[in-house]
Design an enzyme around this catalytic site. Structure first.
Site, PDB file in Angstrom:
ATOM      1  N   LYS A  22       0.869  -1.261  -0.038  1.00 34.39           N
ATOM      2  CA  LYS A  22      -0.091   0.078   0.040  1.00 34.39           C
ATOM      3  C   LYS A  22       0.763   1.327   0.189  1.00 34.39           C
ATOM      4  O   LYS A  22       0.590   2.114  -0.751  1.00 34.39           O
ATOM      5  CB  LYS A  22      -1.017   0.012   1.340  1.00 34.39           C
ATOM      6  CG  LYS A  22      -1.491   1.295   1.550  1.00 34.39           C
ATOM      7  CD  LYS A  22      -2.468   1.168   2.725  1.00 34.39           C
ATOM      8  CE  LYS A  22      -1.962   1.456   4.062  1.00 34.39           C
ATOM      9  NZ  LYS A  22      -1.531   3.018   4.186  1.00 34.39           N
ATOM     10  N   ASN A  23       1.853   1.176   0.999  1.00 34.08           N
ATOM     11  CA  ASN A  23       2.529   2.357   1.131  1.00 34.08           C
ATOM     12  C   ASN A  23       3.517   2.792  -0.245  1.00 34.08           C
ATOM     13  O   ASN A  23       4.238   3.775  -0.102  1.00 34.08           O
ATOM     14  CB  ASN A  23       3.208   2.427   2.214  1.00 34.08           C
ATOM     15  CG  ASN A  23       2.376   2.684   3.560  1.00 34.08           C
ATOM     16  OD1 ASN A  23       1.273   3.081   3.216  1.00 34.08           O
ATOM     17  ND2 ASN A  23       2.838   2.457   4.696  1.00 34.08           N
ATOM     18  N   ARG A  92      -5.071  10.889   4.196  1.00 33.92           N
ATOM     19  CA  ARG A  92      -3.921  11.785   4.224  1.00 33.92           C
ATOM     20  C   ARG A  92      -2.863  11.529   3.215  1.00 33.92           C
ATOM     21  O   ARG A  92      -2.273  12.665   2.699  1.00 33.92           O
ATOM     22  CB  ARG A  92      -3.154  11.446   5.477  1.00 33.92           C
ATOM     23  CG  ARG A  92      -2.837  12.403   6.397  1.00 33.92           C
ATOM     24  CD  ARG A  92      -1.754  11.850   7.443  1.00 33.92           C
ATOM     25  NE  ARG A  92      -0.472  12.201   7.214  1.00 33.92           N
ATOM     26  CZ  ARG A  92      -0.033  13.291   7.283  1.00 33.92           C
ATOM     27  NH1 ARG A  92      -0.715  14.214   7.937  1.00 33.92           N
ATOM     28  NH2 ARG A  92       1.238  13.736   7.039  1.00 33.92           N
ATOM     29  N   CYS A 116      -5.706  12.953  12.779  1.00 27.74           N
ATOM     30  CA  CYS A 116      -5.791  11.277  12.473  1.00 27.74           C
ATOM     31  C   CYS A 116      -5.696  10.663  13.683  1.00 27.74           C
ATOM     32  O   CYS A 116      -5.238  10.939  14.687  1.00 27.74           O
ATOM     33  CB  CYS A 116      -4.481  11.214  11.624  1.00 27.74           C
ATOM     34  SG  CYS A 116      -4.079   9.520  11.637  1.00 27.74           S
ATOM     35  N   ARG A 121      -0.480  14.687  12.662  1.00 32.72           N
ATOM     36  CA  ARG A 121       0.747  14.319  11.536  1.00 32.72           C
ATOM     37  C   ARG A 121       0.876  15.420  10.809  1.00 32.72           C
ATOM     38  O   ARG A 121      -0.057  15.808  10.043  1.00 32.72           O
ATOM     39  CB  ARG A 121       0.193  13.105  10.805  1.00 32.72           C
ATOM     40  CG  ARG A 121       0.142  11.676  11.640  1.00 32.72           C
ATOM     41  CD  ARG A 121      -0.541  10.592  10.998  1.00 32.72           C
ATOM     42  NE  ARG A 121       0.137  10.166   9.986  1.00 32.72           N
ATOM     43  CZ  ARG A 121      -0.058   8.869   9.310  1.00 32.72           C
ATOM     44  NH1 ARG A 121      -1.440   8.456   9.629  1.00 32.72           N
ATOM     45  NH2 ARG A 121       0.670   8.423   8.524  1.00 32.72           N
ATOM     46  N   ASP A 124       4.921  19.965   7.721  1.00 32.72           N
ATOM     47  CA  ASP A 124       5.696  21.334   7.876  1.00 32.72           C
ATOM     48  C   ASP A 124       6.923  20.998   7.088  1.00 32.72           C
ATOM     49  O   ASP A 124       7.385  21.793   6.439  1.00 32.72           O
ATOM     50  CB  ASP A 124       5.913  21.693   9.291  1.00 32.72           C
ATOM     51  CG  ASP A 124       6.341  20.507  10.003  1.00 32.72           C
ATOM     52  OD1 ASP A 124       6.059  19.413  10.131  1.00 32.72           O
ATOM     53  OD2 ASP A 124       7.439  20.850  10.985  1.00 32.72           O
ATOM     54  N   ASP A 304       3.893   0.430  12.176  1.00 33.08           N
ATOM     55  CA  ASP A 304       2.754  -0.210  11.544  1.00 33.08           C
ATOM     56  C   ASP A 304       2.488  -1.577  11.881  1.00 33.08           C
ATOM     57  O   ASP A 304       1.524  -2.123  11.598  1.00 33.08           O
ATOM     58  CB  ASP A 304       2.722   0.004  10.076  1.00 33.08           C
ATOM     59  CG  ASP A 304       2.502   1.364   9.586  1.00 33.08           C
ATOM     60  OD1 ASP A 304       2.263   2.314  10.368  1.00 33.08           O
ATOM     61  OD2 ASP A 304       2.551   1.656   8.394  1.00 33.08           O
ATOM     62  N   ARG A 396      -9.262  -0.360   4.286  1.00 30.90           N
ATOM     63  CA  ARG A 396      -8.233   0.700   3.722  1.00 30.90           C
ATOM     64  C   ARG A 396      -6.825   0.161   2.996  1.00 30.90           C
ATOM     65  O   ARG A 396      -6.416   0.630   2.113  1.00 30.90           O
ATOM     66  CB  ARG A 396      -7.946   1.787   4.617  1.00 30.90           C
ATOM     67  CG  ARG A 396      -9.173   2.639   5.118  1.00 30.90           C
ATOM     68  CD  ARG A 396      -8.849   3.843   5.937  1.00 30.90           C
ATOM     69  NE  ARG A 396      -7.710   4.645   5.392  1.00 30.90           N
ATOM     70  CZ  ARG A 396      -6.978   5.689   5.778  1.00 30.90           C
ATOM     71  NH1 ARG A 396      -7.572   6.056   6.905  1.00 30.90           N
ATOM     72  NH2 ARG A 396      -6.089   6.309   5.182  1.00 30.90           N
TER      73      ARG A 396
HETATM   74  C1  UD1 Z   1       4.066   6.832   6.532  1.00 22.84           C
HETATM   75  C2  UD1 Z   1       3.068   5.402   6.222  1.00 22.84           C
HETATM   76  C3  UD1 Z   1       2.405   5.118   7.645  1.00 22.84           C
HETATM   77  C4  UD1 Z   1       3.504   4.946   8.669  1.00 22.84           C
HETATM   78  C5  UD1 Z   1       4.640   6.416   8.745  1.00 22.84           C
HETATM   79  C6  UD1 Z   1       5.776   5.982   9.554  1.00 22.84           C
HETATM   80  C7  UD1 Z   1       2.128   5.897   4.150  1.00 22.84           C
HETATM   81  C8  UD1 Z   1       1.069   6.105   3.232  1.00 22.84           C
HETATM   82  N1  UD1 Z   1       2.026   6.126   5.354  1.00 22.84           N
HETATM   83  O1  UD1 Z   1       3.317   7.787   7.117  1.00 22.84           O
HETATM   84  O2  UD1 Z   1       1.662   3.943   7.372  1.00 22.84           O
HETATM   85  O3  UD1 Z   1       3.125   4.491   9.855  1.00 22.84           O
HETATM   86  O4  UD1 Z   1       5.002   6.342   7.352  1.00 22.84           O
HETATM   87  O5  UD1 Z   1       6.489   4.647   9.143  1.00 22.84           O
HETATM   88  O6  UD1 Z   1       3.218   5.809   3.531  1.00 22.84           O
HETATM   89  N2  UD1 Z   1       6.063  14.617  10.811  1.00 22.84           N
HETATM   90  C9  UD1 Z   1       6.276  16.004  11.018  1.00 22.84           C
HETATM   91  N3  UD1 Z   1       6.358  16.718  10.007  1.00 22.84           N
HETATM   92  C10 UD1 Z   1       6.179  16.526   8.730  1.00 22.84           C
HETATM   93  C11 UD1 Z   1       6.047  14.986   8.455  1.00 22.84           C
HETATM   94  C12 UD1 Z   1       5.917  14.214   9.550  1.00 22.84           C
HETATM   95  O7  UD1 Z   1       6.104  16.442  12.411  1.00 22.84           O
HETATM   96  O8  UD1 Z   1       6.474  17.596   7.747  1.00 22.84           O
HETATM   97  C13 UD1 Z   1       5.970  13.786  12.154  1.00 22.84           C
HETATM   98  C14 UD1 Z   1       4.520  12.961  12.065  1.00 22.84           C
HETATM   99  O9  UD1 Z   1       3.735  13.812  12.715  1.00 22.84           O
HETATM  100  C15 UD1 Z   1       4.936  11.636  12.689  1.00 22.84           C
HETATM  101  C16 UD1 Z   1       6.288  11.089  12.200  1.00 22.84           C
HETATM  102  O10 UD1 Z   1       6.908  12.776  11.703  1.00 22.84           O
HETATM  103  O11 UD1 Z   1       4.861  11.818  13.926  1.00 22.84           O
HETATM  104  C17 UD1 Z   1       6.318  10.094  11.205  1.00 22.84           C
HETATM  105  O12 UD1 Z   1       5.685  10.630   9.739  1.00 22.84           O
HETATM  106  P1  UD1 Z   1       5.828   9.987   8.593  1.00 22.84           P
HETATM  107  O13 UD1 Z   1       7.018   9.403   8.515  1.00 22.84           O
HETATM  108  O14 UD1 Z   1       6.082  11.531   7.462  1.00 22.84           O
HETATM  109  O15 UD1 Z   1       4.709   9.345   8.169  1.00 22.84           O
HETATM  110  P2  UD1 Z   1       3.824   9.428   6.892  1.00 22.84           P
HETATM  111  O16 UD1 Z   1       4.604   9.403   5.631  1.00 22.84           O
HETATM  112  O17 UD1 Z   1       2.522  10.097   7.175  1.00 22.84           O
END
Ligand code: UD1
Length: 419
Positions: A22-23, A92, A116, A121, A124, A304, A396
């Site tokens: 999926k990811n 998202r 979420c 999440r 920034d 996950d 999902r």
């Molecule tokens: C992706 C995966 C999700 C997995 C996660 C962590 C997808 C669709 N989803 O989510 O299944 O659980 O990686 O392995 O691929 N953060 C910030 N600022 C940002 C971006 C992230 O503070 O701009 C923080 C988030 O709030 C969170 C952490 O970083 O606490 C990890 O987020 P991130 O690795 O970005 O997860 P996703 O890409 O949303």
């Protein structure tokens, strides 16, 4: 939403095949926004999130056809440069079209993803990275608005190795002028898969899958044919389903190299693990024993798989300690597991699990995708009947979940929501 009815007890046994990740699939779909001609993606899982991403692409004006795991995406003639709230709110990951839209079309309007269930999440770092490449970024009326008269390569450091930020920036950089270097990049296998897809389109990327990625911008990108890697989280979930029933299962389509720490932890807990060219197998000859686990960005223990592992450890001998380091609200499943007779206490981002000999079936509700899977696993081992409500969350991200479990001997049935 539909619910599952599960009769706990049977030991799972047999062979099952993992679907495409999926990811990874969702990001490849976003990347296709940048192609000049058609992209053909194989091994795409038929899950709700993929369907929502198809809606996002169709909203932009792209052609999308999906059949038997093959997804064909064709460019839009008059693209609408927007991901609307009603779609981003459902998923998202729709925010991943931000980088591709600005890079390819110079403008994008993407609904700000909201809260979420597993915690705040942010986006920034996505925005900061794109701004450093020269995009004018703003937020207005709940939408991220971005504009650029061409992006330029840059050197940037991520504060945290975010998957989403790494992907959005890497995608934008492939059409930027010059070289972009991303430091402290996320190292997940899905990032390497996205880089392989982009390279097939003609992009020049080095280091994807390591913490430093270097991207040399190109002028245009062609279409590509690509096969999605196996879903390591689904693989882990199926192995844990076998473990909680003390069964013996081989999961095909799994790359052991993507789950090294997970496999080690399963061994530490007393499971016999084997990995070879066919996939990964688990067998649980005796009892499972308690372990300590801390979730970390890849190659650390995947967040996950944390809720599903928690379910298994709820029935382990002894005490387990779990620390969740990625998300701030990822123990929502604990109350539901405790309703099934588990003994789990949480304090901030730590959980202490005192193993009990047997869970007891009860009605419970899925609060998110992985929590839902964890409750199904708990139900497979619980005494009596477990009803898992709100399984739309599970739909999902798991393709034919109940079919795969039933093929291994689970007694699980989908009950459609009352019409
Ligand atoms: C992706 C995966 C999700 C997995 C996660 C962590 C997808 C669709 N989803 O989510 O299944 O659980 O990686 O392995 O691929 N953060 C910030 N600022 C940002 C971006 C992230 O503070 O701009 C923080 C988030 O709030 C969170 C952490 O970083 O606490 C990890 O987020 P991130 O690795 O970005 O997860 P996703 O890409 O949303």
């Amino acid at each position: 939403m539909d619910k599952y009815l599960i009769e706990g007890g049977p030991r799972l046994a047999g062979t099952v095949r993992a679907s495409g990740a999926k990811n990874s699939a969702l990001k490849l779909m976003a990347a296709a926004v940048m192609a000049e001609d058609a992209c053909l993606i194989h091994n795409v899982p038929d899950i709700m999130d993929v369907r929502i991403m198809m809606d996002v692409l169709a909203y932009i004006g792209m052609g999308v056809t999906f059949s038997g795991g093959d997804l064909e995406i064709t460019p839009a003639t008059a693209p609408r440069l927007e991901a609307p709230y009603h779609l981003v709110q459902k998923m998202r990951a729709a925010v991943e079209v931000l980088g591709p839209l600005i890079a390819r079309h110079g403008r994008a309007r993407v609904a700000m993803p909201g809260g979420c269930n597993i915690g705040a999440r942010q986006v920034d770092m996505h925005m900061k990275g794109l701004a450093l490449m020269g995009a004018r970024m703003g937020v207005s009326h709940g939408y991220i608005e971005a504009e650029a008269d061409g992006l330029s390569g840059t050197h940037l450091y991520l504060d945290f190795a975010s998957m989403g930020a790494t992907e959005n920036i890497m995608m934008a950089a492939v059409l930027a002028d010059g070289v972009t270097v991303v430091e402290n990049a996320a190292k997940e296998p899905e990032i390497a898969d996205l880089a392989a897809f982009l390279s097939g389109m003609g992009a020049r990327i080095e280091g994807a899958g390591t913490s430093t990625i270097e991207i040399e911008g190109s002028r245009t990108l062609s279409g590509v044919e690509h096969t999605v890697i196996g879903d390591r989280i689904e693989v882990g979930t199926l192995l844990l389903a076998a473990a909680i029933t003390r069964g013996e299962v081989l999961v095909e389509g799994a790359d052991p190299g993507h789950l090294e720490i997970f496999i080690e932890k399963m061994r530490e807990a007393g499971c016999e693990m084997r990995a070879d060219g066919r996939g990964i197998s688990v067998s649980v000859p005796r009892e499972v024993t308690g372990v300590e686990i801390s979730t970390l960005p890849y190659p650390g223990f995947p967040t996950d798989l944390q809720p599903q592992t928690l379910a298994v450890l709820a029935t382990a001998q002894g005490t387990s300690f779990i620390t969740e380091n990625i998300f701030d609200n990822r123990f929502m499943v604990v109350d539901e597991l405790n309703r099934l007779g588990a003994s789990i206490k949480t304090n901030d981002h730590h959980a202490i699990v005192r193993g009990v000999p047997r869970l007891s079936g009860a009605p419970v509700s899925a609060t998110d995708l992985r929590a839902g899977a964890a409750l199904v696993l708990a139900g497979l081992s619980a005494e009596g009947t477990t009803e898992v409500y709100d399984i739309g969350h599970i739909d999902r991200g798991y393709e034919r979940f109940e079919e795969k479990l039933a093929s291994l001997g689970a007694k699980i049935e989908r009950v459609p929501s009352e019409a």
